[in-house]
Motif scaffolding. Structure first.
Motif, PDB file in Angstrom:
ATOM      1  N   LYS B   5       0.189  -1.398   0.030  1.00  0.00           N
ATOM      2  CA  LYS B   5       0.076  -0.174  -0.066  1.00  0.00           C
ATOM      3  C   LYS B   5       1.117   1.416  -0.067  1.00  0.00           C
ATOM      4  O   LYS B   5       1.646   1.821   1.058  1.00  0.00           O
ATOM      5  CB  LYS B   5      -1.203  -0.125   1.694  1.00  0.00           C
ATOM      6  CG  LYS B   5      -1.657  -0.957   1.248  1.00  0.00           C
ATOM      7  CD  LYS B   5      -2.915  -1.557   0.700  1.00  0.00           C
ATOM      8  CE  LYS B   5      -3.400  -3.052   0.777  1.00  0.00           C
ATOM      9  NZ  LYS B   5      -4.276  -3.164  -0.415  1.00  0.00           N
ATOM     10  N   PHE B  24      -6.195   3.749   4.422  1.00  0.00           N
ATOM     11  CA  PHE B  24      -5.536   2.115   3.935  1.00  0.00           C
ATOM     12  C   PHE B  24      -5.492   1.622   5.246  1.00  0.00           C
ATOM     13  O   PHE B  24      -6.137   0.490   5.250  1.00  0.00           O
ATOM     14  CB  PHE B  24      -3.905   3.108   3.667  1.00  0.00           C
ATOM     15  CG  PHE B  24      -3.896   2.482   2.393  1.00  0.00           C
ATOM     16  CD1 PHE B  24      -4.750   1.424   0.860  1.00  0.00           C
ATOM     17  CD2 PHE B  24      -2.582   3.689   1.105  1.00  0.00           C
ATOM     18  CE1 PHE B  24      -4.440   1.603  -0.280  1.00  0.00           C
ATOM     19  CE2 PHE B  24      -2.886   3.505   0.046  1.00  0.00           C
ATOM     20  CZ  PHE B  24      -3.558   2.652  -0.681  1.00  0.00           C
ATOM     21  N   ALA B  29      -4.916  -2.881   5.875  1.00  0.00           N
ATOM     22  CA  ALA B  29      -3.843  -2.784   5.717  1.00  0.00           C
ATOM     23  C   ALA B  29      -2.991  -2.585   6.947  1.00  0.00           C
ATOM     24  O   ALA B  29      -3.021  -1.773   8.199  1.00  0.00           O
ATOM     25  CB  ALA B  29      -3.568  -1.729   4.952  1.00  0.00           C
ATOM     26  N   VAL B  32       1.511   0.765   5.295  1.00  0.00           N
ATOM     27  CA  VAL B  32       1.876   1.727   4.522  1.00  0.00           C
ATOM     28  C   VAL B  32       2.776   2.152   4.281  1.00  0.00           C
ATOM     29  O   VAL B  32       3.409   2.569   4.618  1.00  0.00           O
ATOM     30  CB  VAL B  32       0.749   3.127   4.800  1.00  0.00           C
ATOM     31  CG1 VAL B  32       0.683   3.389   3.540  1.00  0.00           C
ATOM     32  CG2 VAL B  32      -1.072   2.235   4.947  1.00  0.00           C
TER      33      VAL B  32
END
Lengths: 92, 92
Positions: B5, B24, B29, B32
């Protein structure tokens, strides 16, 4: 413990800070800390990258730290400014 | 391995990139990567610092990498641009 060698990056041309680092290394320092605040942060990265490309190909980046500092404006109001420190070392 | 990501930081206000990171994380996620080039590097640091101060106090900075990219100008000449990548992770 040896005295910390610090190059504070501001608004001058990148080459000035490269020369400051090289001077420290040439006078015997094993490590130099490059510090910058706010918009000068990108210039601190430029300084390290130019050193690596042009002067010390084996330069070691030992640590990169980011943080925040609270600064006071002339009118007394407070503002948060991002900071960065890059610790570089001469190849052994 | 999960898809990486990435939030690419440019010239928009810092809060835009903070929101992109939070989106995200909120969609599952764990990590990141924040990437920036040139003068946007200081804004990438601002993004991480604002996230830490205001939204995710235990945000973990797992890695900070710097580098150089060669870009071609419209006239065909080449120029070196500094790059930075900051890998951040949600606290477990």
């Amino acid at each position: 413990m040896a005295e910390e060698k610090v190059v504070l990056v501001g608004r001058k041309p990148v080459m000035n800070y490269v020369m400051a680092c090289l001077t420290f290394f040439n006078s015997g320092a094993d490590e130099v800390t490059i510090k910058a605040r706010g918009r000068a942060i990108s210039r601190a990265v430029d300084t390290v990258e130019l050193m690596r490309k042009a002067f010390m190909k084996d330069l070691e980046i030992k640590d990169i730290r980011i943080g925040t500092e609270q600064m006071e404006r002339p009118d007394g109001s407070k503002v948060n400014v991002s900071t960065m420190e890059i610790l570089i070392a001469k190849p052994k």
